[in-house]
Design an enzyme around this catalytic site. Sequence first.
Site, PDB file in Angstrom:
ATOM      1  N   ASP A  55     105.581  31.493  47.446  1.00  0.00           N
ATOM      2  CA  ASP A  55     106.199  30.601  46.453  1.00  0.00           C
ATOM      3  C   ASP A  55     105.445  30.697  45.118  1.00  0.00           C
ATOM      4  OD1 ASP A  55     107.863  28.173  48.314  1.00  0.00           O
ATOM      5  OD2 ASP A  55     106.469  29.539  49.287  1.00  0.00           O
ATOM      6  N   THR A 152     111.748  27.589  52.265  1.00  0.00           N
ATOM      7  CA  THR A 152     110.386  27.987  52.660  1.00  0.00           C
ATOM      8  C   THR A 152     110.204  27.864  54.171  1.00  0.00           C
ATOM      9  OG1 THR A 152     109.620  27.262  50.499  1.00  0.00           O
ATOM     10  CG2 THR A 152     107.929  27.643  52.134  1.00  0.00           C
TER      11      THR A 152
HETATM   12  N1  LIG Z   1     115.055  15.369  52.589  1.00  0.00           N
HETATM   13  C1  LIG Z   1     115.761  16.339  52.034  1.00  0.00           C
HETATM   14  N2  LIG Z   1     117.085  16.242  51.962  1.00  0.00           N
HETATM   15  C2  LIG Z   1     117.800  17.214  51.418  1.00  0.00           C
HETATM   16  N3  LIG Z   1     117.277  18.354  50.916  1.00  0.00           N
HETATM   17  C3  LIG Z   1     115.954  18.498  50.960  1.00  0.00           C
HETATM   18  C4  LIG Z   1     115.143  17.512  51.527  1.00  0.00           C
HETATM   19  N4  LIG Z   1     113.871  17.939  51.448  1.00  0.00           N
HETATM   20  C5  LIG Z   1     113.909  19.154  50.847  1.00  0.00           C
HETATM   21  N5  LIG Z   1     115.156  19.481  50.554  1.00  0.00           N
HETATM   22  C6  LIG Z   1     115.588  20.689  49.848  1.00  0.00           C
HETATM   23  O1  LIG Z   1     116.336  21.503  50.679  1.00  0.00           O
HETATM   24  C7  LIG Z   1     116.022  22.862  50.398  1.00  0.00           C
HETATM   25  C8  LIG Z   1     116.350  23.643  51.607  1.00  0.00           C
HETATM   26  O2  LIG Z   1     117.688  23.381  51.843  1.00  0.00           O
HETATM   27  P1  LIG Z   1     118.435  24.073  52.988  1.00  0.00           P
HETATM   28  O3  LIG Z   1     119.885  23.883  52.809  1.00  0.00           O
HETATM   29  O4  LIG Z   1     117.965  25.480  53.049  1.00  0.00           O
HETATM   30  O5  LIG Z   1     117.945  23.283  54.273  1.00  0.00           O
HETATM   31  S1  LIG Z   1     117.421  23.875  55.635  1.00  0.00           S
HETATM   32  O6  LIG Z   1     116.081  24.400  55.430  1.00  0.00           O
HETATM   33  O7  LIG Z   1     118.407  24.875  56.105  1.00  0.00           O
HETATM   34  O8  LIG Z   1     117.437  22.727  56.545  1.00  0.00           O
HETATM   35  C9  LIG Z   1     114.584  22.840  50.061  1.00  0.00           C
HETATM   36  O9  LIG Z   1     114.272  23.902  49.180  1.00  0.00           O
HETATM   37  P2  LIG Z   1     112.817  24.645  49.266  1.00  0.00           P
HETATM   38  O10 LIG Z   1     111.777  23.573  49.047  1.00  0.00           O
HETATM   39  O11 LIG Z   1     112.905  25.593  48.116  1.00  0.00           O
HETATM   40  O12 LIG Z   1     112.718  25.317  50.598  1.00  0.00           O
HETATM   41  C10 LIG Z   1     114.422  21.492  49.381  1.00  0.00           C
HETATM   42  O13 LIG Z   1     114.487  21.549  47.999  1.00  0.00           O
HETATM   43 MG   LIG Z   2     109.915  23.711  48.519  1.00  0.00          MG
HETATM   44 MG   LIG Z   3     111.475  26.546  47.038  1.00  0.00          MG
END
Ligand SMILES: Nc1ncnc2c1ncn2[C@@H]1O[C@H](COP(=O)(O)OS(=O)(=O)O)[C@@H](OP(=O)(O)O)[C@H]1O
Ligand SMILES: [Mg+2]
Ligand SMILES: [Mg+2]
Length: 384
Positions: A55, A152
């Site tokens: 990242d 991530t």
């Molecule tokens: N609590 C909560 N609710 C909703 N969304 C959140 C939450 N926490 C994090 N995020 C954000 O979700 C990003 C990942 O989304 P995804 O659709 O890939 O979700 S998952 O990993 O498949 O469950 C993820 O992006 P990255 O941090 O870049 O991985 C977050 O920005």
């Molecule tokens: Mg993140």
């Molecule tokens: Mg990210």
Amino acid sequence: MDNDKYSKELNVAVRVVHMACGLCQKVQKGLLCNTFDDDNEVKSKDDDSLVTIADWSVQATVSWILSNTFDSEKVSIVAEEDVQTLSKPEAAGLLGKVVSTVNECLAEASRYGLKGPDKSLGPSEILEAISRCNSNGGPLGRHWVLDPVDGTLGFVRGDQYAVALALIDNGEVVVGLLGCPNYRMKRDRHNKQQQNHISSEVSEPSPPDMLEEGCVMYTKKGTGEAWVQPMIYGDRKYEWPNFAEQVRVSPIDDPALATFCEPVERANSNHSYAAGLASSVGLRNKPLRVYSMVKYAAIAQGDAEIFMKFARAGYKEKIWDHAAGVLIVQEAGGVVTDAGGRSLDFSKGIYLECLDRGIVVCSGDKLHEKLIGAVYASWESSSL
Ligand SMILES: Nc1ncnc2c1ncn2[C@@H]1O[C@H](COP(=O)(O)OS(=O)(=O)O)[C@@H](OP(=O)(O)O)[C@H]1O
Ligand SMILES: [Mg+2]
Ligand SMILES: [Mg+2]
Ligand SMILES: [Mg+2]
């Protein structure tokens, strides 16, 4: 839109996203082969989400290239990561790994037709490149929007993730790119729309019909076209200039034949609410749970027809989690709105302010109307 508008920005962005994909792939392989010490490579943030050397390294690399290609005084970048953890004295080892990862990546810049630094960057320059991405965006001027590693969690689990880069101009997303190192582009031997149109260089001849391991998707607003390229590999045959094929959303508009995707983690989206909507509009296939903005890439190239995300009440969606994917799906022929049927507003800073309940992405109007209708019919009785 003037055809040449944003061409230089897109040209540089495509190259740097390819570079970033190569960087991520190396780090992910290292993590999975235990070349790295997991405890040192993967950190938890205050909200318990994860951050890794990939990242920070992608954010530093993209920031450095954008700032050195365009006028660094003027380059505004909104991005997910900061340097808090990395700047602590006890994080010297971690910072050292980021420094070597970034320098290894930038040393390859010329392979992608970009100019890297004349000599290796030191820790302070790398911290500066990461922390320079502290813009809050907003309604005026140009802002790059970067999610260096989206998904991530998928990344550390050896699964799907994306490098997402977009350009916002006066509040509108005008360029969008998704690097998807573990997602295969759909090859179409009969795709006549095959070209290298982001630069005047002569295109590589198209390789035989086959599935590629990873890809980079990109588009420019108003073109009605979105494109995909296979990833460039260290020891494989694709070199710059790369070839591109046009992607298009699925023509399926019968809910009985459609597939929907959603986040893997229940904490990120209400699976049972989505399942209720799916059944009320007549979807029969089981959901495709995919980490990251690869879900947008799946819709754009017709691997699925619907993507729904309903975060818990109070969670504010960030622009870097959606900007690139939304534009790519729209230009590939799809529809993206909030659950109330309104367009997403990228002009209000780092959050998608006023987002109504959730995000609904469809390959076409017919499915979209049905889903929005189902949201209205069900909301009162839902427990979101
Ligand atoms: N609590 C909560 N609710 C909703 N969304 C959140 C939450 N926490 C994090 N995020 C954000 O979700 C990003 C990942 O989304 P995804 O659709 O890939 O979700 S998952 O990993 O498949 O469950 C993820 O992006 P990255 O941090 O870049 O991985 C977050 O920005
Ligand atoms: Mg993140
Ligand atoms: Mg990210
Ligand atoms: Mg993200």
